[in-house]
Design an enzyme around this catalytic site. Structure first.
Site, short mmCIF file in Angstrom:
data_model
loop_
_atom_site.label_atom_id
_atom_site.label_comp_id
_atom_site.label_asym_id
_atom_site.label_seq_id
_atom_site.Cartn_x
_atom_site.Cartn_y
_atom_site.Cartn_z
N GLU A 116 -34.81 115.83 8.82
CA GLU A 116 -34.77 117.21 8.15
C GLU A 116 -34.62 118.29 9.22
OE1 GLU A 116 -33.36 115.68 5.21
OE2 GLU A 116 -33.87 117.67 5.03
N ARG A 154 -16.67 123.07 31.35
CA ARG A 154 -15.28 123.80 31.56
C ARG A 154 -15.38 124.89 32.36
NH1 ARG A 154 -11.18 121.77 28.84
NH2 ARG A 154 -10.32 123.77 28.79
N1 4FV Z 1 -24.63 122.15 12.52
C1 4FV Z 1 -25.22 122.07 13.29
N2 4FV Z 1 -24.95 123.20 14.45
O1 4FV Z 1 -26.05 122.52 15.22
N3 4FV Z 1 -26.75 121.59 14.85
C2 4FV Z 1 -26.38 121.40 13.58
C3 4FV Z 1 -26.85 120.29 12.63
O2 4FV Z 1 -26.08 120.05 11.76
N4 4FV Z 1 -27.98 119.59 12.99
C4 4FV Z 1 -28.69 118.89 11.83
C5 4FV Z 1 -29.37 119.45 10.70
C6 4FV Z 1 -30.49 118.51 10.67
C7 4FV Z 1 -30.66 117.58 11.74
O3 4FV Z 1 -31.95 117.44 12.32
C8 4FV Z 1 -29.69 117.86 12.82
#
Ligand code: 4FV
Length: 246
Positions: A116, A154
């Site tokens: 989470e 890049r």
């Molecule tokens: N969209 C995003 N951009 O950067 N990170 C996310 C993302 O979904 N992270 C997840 C959320 C819970 C788990 O821990 C990892």
């Protein structure tokens, strides 16, 4: 530039440094990427890195201490100050301007969450900024970290060749790219636009700019919000719209 990625899956990080543009940047010594695994800093027989959330609810939350120790180890592994970026849907949405800003840092430590997410106290104490790659929920921060690393690689001087730089430029000025064509000229899916076969570089550059402006206005008008188009660009956009309406 040095990038340390704190992740429960450091092998993922190694993979993203092994191919293509990022691999080239690493081979040329323009970028170094290192993985640090919080599990190596976890205690107990099971080396716990997560636990149940206070207040109940589904899923697990990453514990403070293994992350804190991993961040400290990553900091100590390199030299000089580093900026800690936590990949998270709660972060500022990543765009090319944000990539340019982060690519100018001498060092980054990229924190990847799982489950989470991460205990809020760790975020407040250790994270300089939260960055999101989009409004959707992934299983971990490793893919977002790989996206950030690729976009940063890049921009390292000496990584892109002239052709690749040209492609990069089309995004650098905040517009969508123009369409691209290659052989054959004639195909049952259509013919290559004659302008691209003309050899008239000024005319080709004008057509490409018109296509970038037109496609941006049609597909991503938000990218033009608040942008003062030059007279020439306004005329090109008008020509695109007239052509589309014909
Ligand atoms: N969209 C995003 N951009 O950067 N990170 C996310 C993302 O979904 N992270 C997840 C959320 C819970 C788990 O821990 C990892």
């Amino acid at each position: 530039m040095r990038i340390d990625v704190v992740s429960l899956f450091p092998e993922f990080v190694a993979q993203c440094a092994a191919f293509g543009v990022v691999g080239r940047a690493v081979e040329r010594g323009l970028l170094s990427i290192h993985g640090t695994n919080p599990r190596d800093f976890a205690e107990g027989n099971y080396r716990r890195v997560d636990d149940r959330p206070f207040g109940g609810g589904p899923g697990m939350v990453m514990l403070i201490e293994p992350l804190r120790r991993a961040l400290d180890a990553a900091r100590r592994a390199g030299e000089g100050p580093s900026r800690v970026v936590y990949m998270s849907p709660q972060g500022r949405r990543l765009d090319q301007a944000g990539v340019r800003r982060l690519a100018a840092e001498p060092r980054l430590i990229v924190l990847c969450g799982r489950y989470e997410g991460v205990d809020e106290r760790l975020i407040r104490a250790e994270v300089d900024e939260e960055v999101s790659i989009g409004d959707y929920v992934l299983s971990g921060g490793e893919l977002p970290a790989a996206v950030l690393v690729d976009a940063i690689a890049r921009l390292q001087d000496g990584v892109l060749n002239d052709t690749e730089s040209a492609q990069q430029d089309s995004f650098e000025d905040g517009l969508l790219d123009c369409p691209h064509y290659t052989r054959p000229v004639e195909h049952d899916l259509g013919r290559v636009p004659d302008v691209l076969l003309s050899g008239d570089h000024a005319r080709i550059a004008r057509w490409r700019r018109m296509q970038s402006l037109g496609r941006t206005a049609a597909r991503r008008p938000d990218l033009l919000d608040g942008r003062e188009l030059s007279k020439a660009d306004r005329e090109l956009l008008q020509a695109y719209r007239e052509e589309a309406a014909a």
